[in-house]
Design an enzyme around this catalytic site. Structure first.
Site, PDB file in Angstrom:
ATOM      1  N   ARG A 133      -2.070   5.949  -6.060  1.00 36.60           N
ATOM      2  CA  ARG A 133      -3.247   6.174  -5.027  1.00 36.60           C
ATOM      3  C   ARG A 133      -3.328   7.784  -4.535  1.00 36.60           C
ATOM      4  O   ARG A 133      -4.600   8.240  -4.398  1.00 36.60           O
ATOM      5  CB  ARG A 133      -2.767   5.491  -3.517  1.00 36.60           C
ATOM      6  N   GLY A 146     -11.501  -5.355   3.752  1.00 32.63           N
ATOM      7  CA  GLY A 146     -11.653  -3.950   3.957  1.00 32.63           C
ATOM      8  C   GLY A 146     -11.295  -3.251   5.283  1.00 32.63           C
ATOM      9  O   GLY A 146     -11.524  -2.053   5.306  1.00 32.63           O
ATOM     10  N   GLY A 196      -6.985  -7.766   2.384  1.00 35.30           N
ATOM     11  CA  GLY A 196      -5.955  -7.467   1.562  1.00 35.30           C
ATOM     12  C   GLY A 196      -4.773  -6.251   1.913  1.00 35.30           C
ATOM     13  O   GLY A 196      -3.747  -6.612   2.482  1.00 35.30           O
ATOM     14  N   CYS A 214       4.468  13.922 -16.544  1.00 36.21           N
ATOM     15  CA  CYS A 214       3.840  15.476 -17.122  1.00 36.21           C
ATOM     16  C   CYS A 214       2.536  15.393 -17.001  1.00 36.21           C
ATOM     17  O   CYS A 214       1.543  15.147 -18.030  1.00 36.21           O
ATOM     18  CB  CYS A 214       4.440  15.481 -18.614  1.00 36.21           C
TER      19      CYS A 214
HETATM   20  C1  LIG Z   1     -10.444  -5.675  -2.949  1.00 39.23           C
HETATM   21  C2  LIG Z   1     -11.206  -6.888  -2.361  1.00 39.23           C
HETATM   22  C3  LIG Z   1     -10.992  -7.378  -0.970  1.00 39.23           C
HETATM   23  C4  LIG Z   1      -9.567  -6.836  -0.160  1.00 39.23           C
HETATM   24  O1  LIG Z   1     -10.172  -5.282   0.112  1.00 39.23           O
HETATM   25  P1  LIG Z   1      -8.802  -4.754   1.268  1.00 39.23           P
HETATM   26  O2  LIG Z   1      -9.367  -3.473   1.399  1.00 39.23           O
HETATM   27  O3  LIG Z   1      -7.710  -4.893   0.594  1.00 39.23           O
HETATM   28  O4  LIG Z   1      -8.839  -5.724   2.341  1.00 39.23           O
HETATM   29  C5  LIG Z   1     -11.710  -8.233  -0.520  1.00 39.23           C
HETATM   30  N1  LIG Z   1     -12.794  -8.801  -1.235  1.00 39.23           N
HETATM   31  C6  LIG Z   1     -13.151  -8.412  -2.389  1.00 39.23           C
HETATM   32  C7  LIG Z   1     -14.218  -8.973  -3.134  1.00 39.23           C
HETATM   33  C8  LIG Z   1     -12.469  -7.407  -2.796  1.00 39.23           C
HETATM   34  O5  LIG Z   1     -12.793  -6.811  -4.249  1.00 39.23           O
END
Ligand SMILES: *Cc1c(COP(=O)(O)O)cnc(C)c1O
Length: 420
Positions: A315, A242, A278, A345
């Site tokens: 996004r 996150g 991520g 479109c």
């Molecule tokens: C999407 C997700 C992540 C990664 O989140 P990021 O914001 O991309 O770091 C980690 N754990 C879970 C359970 C997720 O759903």
């Protein structure tokens, strides 16, 4: 000015590491995604360094970008994987990530997926509900396996991020409410073939402040103390992903500052820490390069019409996301204000409104920045547009890591029944 250090301007031409992006465009055509191998590795290593004083498993969140070359890059430097489907387990395993470094999240794990994960021998199921707990127990019993689990706790904190990527408030579908946690662990401990080993939390994505993490981790630490006093052997704390990235001018806490907050709340418990980043590994390791098709003058505004659309990068239309838009050739001194749009479109196929960019003409290359995460993975063939190819660069080398499919392959994937 680019916010991404691995995509610098060299003599006013944007490069990916040491490769001229216009050279890649010449070889693969536009649009295409381009990732910096060095950026991915450096981001991973920054986490590794930040958590080096503690037993920590870094499980890259595969859903951010599941390309096999990306996963292999991370596998080679020791990453685990946070997966949300059987497909992602297959991807992670195919890239060489060992099963014992895989944690499996997601609210709707199906029986076949659970069975597959148990047979692979993954490190941990992050369980999101009581019915899921029962299903995992049943499948494990049938296979004569033991499922190691953590329960994903919804700590009811506000992540101060976009509503569509906030997951840790009580109204979200994710996890078990913290108020019901002790009961859920009691149930888990009573079920056959379940080994309770951890606690899991993930409160959202693109967080720009540490306070929500701190609050969530404090609550989780308190819960672990209570669970231990209830007799559960908690040895793992999975603190989710996150941490945000800079898309515009957000000042994002460093990975070290994030680690310091996590460790201040959790170190005293002596647990193994699992992190699931991520976006913060991939987001600023990629760009999406397109060409200007037309410059169109409307009644009130100028449109910069690109050959890349919302099917390639959703996004902006899905999350109102901001992406920096830069001319690949930065030598012009003229600036213009455009609505930057794609060919699909849909009115929603708009990347930016009233954005000031270098004056551009048909055929010029435009880079949409910070597209390494939640870019290619969320793309579709809407409007029968071919998926954009993906390219990886490492120093002065580049390689296509996913080809643009042919029209023939896409059309032949459909089947016309004889009775039509
Ligand atoms: C999407 C997700 C992540 C990664 O989140 P990021 O914001 O991309 O770091 C980690 N754990 C879970 C359970 C997720 O759903």
């Amino acid at each position: 000015m680019s916010t991404q250090k691995h995509f610098p301007y060299v003599n006013n031409k944007m490069f990916a590491e040491k490769v001229d992006l216009s050279n890649i465009a010449h070889h693969v055509g536009t649009p295409f995604y381009c990732y910096s191998n060095t950026a991915i590795r450096q981001n991973f290593q920054a986490y590794e360094h930040a958590f080096s004083s503690q037993d920590t498993l870094i499980c890259y969140a595969v859903k951010a970008n599941g390309n096999q070359a990306v996963l292999s890059t991370l596998a080679k430097i020791g990453s685990g994987a946070d997966v949300v489907s059987m497909g992602e387990i297959l991807r992670a395993r195919a890239a060489g990530i060992p099963a014992e470094k895989i944690v499996y999240s997601g609210v709707a794990k199906a029986e076949v997926e659970i069975e597959y994960a148990l047979n692979e021998g993954i490190f941990q199921f992050n369980v999101e509900s009581e019915p899921e707990l029962e299903l995992i127990s049943q499948v494990a019993k049938r296979l004569d396996k033991v499922a190691a689990i953590a329960i994903r706790i919804n700590p009811d904190v506000c992540a101060n991020t976009h509503a569509k990527i906030s997951t840790g408030k009580s109204e979200n579908k994710f996890g078990v409410p913290i108020s019901k946690a002790r009961l859920a662990y009691k149930q888990a401990a009573s079920l056959p073939n379940i080994k309770v080993q951890g606690v899991d939390v993930h409160i959202g994505s693109q967080l720009t402040e540490l306070a929500p993490f701190q609050e969530a981790y404090q609550r989780i630490a308190q819960l672990i103390v209570e669970l231990r006093s209830d007799g559960h052997d908690i040895s793992v704390v999975d603190i989710g992903g996150g941490l945000g990235i800079t898309y515009l001018d957000e000042s994002i806490p460093s990975k070290q500052a994030y680690a310091d907050v996590a460790q201040a709340q959790l170190s005293h418990l002596g647990c193994k820490i699992v992190i699931e980043p991520g976006r913060s590994l991939l987001g600023n390791a990629g760009v999406l390069v397109s060409s200007v098709v037309f410059v169109k003058t409307g009644e009130e505004r100028q449109f910069l019409i690109l050959d890349v659309g919302m099917n390639d990068l959703v996004r902006p239309s899905m999350y109102d996301a901001y992406h920096e838009i830069l001319a690949v050739d930065n030598s012009s001194t003229e600036l213009k204000t455009y609505d930057v749009v794609g060919p699909v479109c849909e009115t929603g196929d708009t990347f930016a409104k009233a954005r000031t960019v270098k004056e551009s003409k048909s055929g010029d290359l435009i880079a949409i920045m910070s597209c390494g995460a939640y870019g290619a993975v969320m793309s579709s063939t809407y409007n029968t547009r071919m998926l954009a190819p993906e390219v990886m660069v490492k120093e002065n080398e580049f390689a296509i890591i996913r080809q643009r499919p042919s029209y023939e392959a896409v059309i032949n994937a459909d089947n016309v029944p004889s009775w039509v």
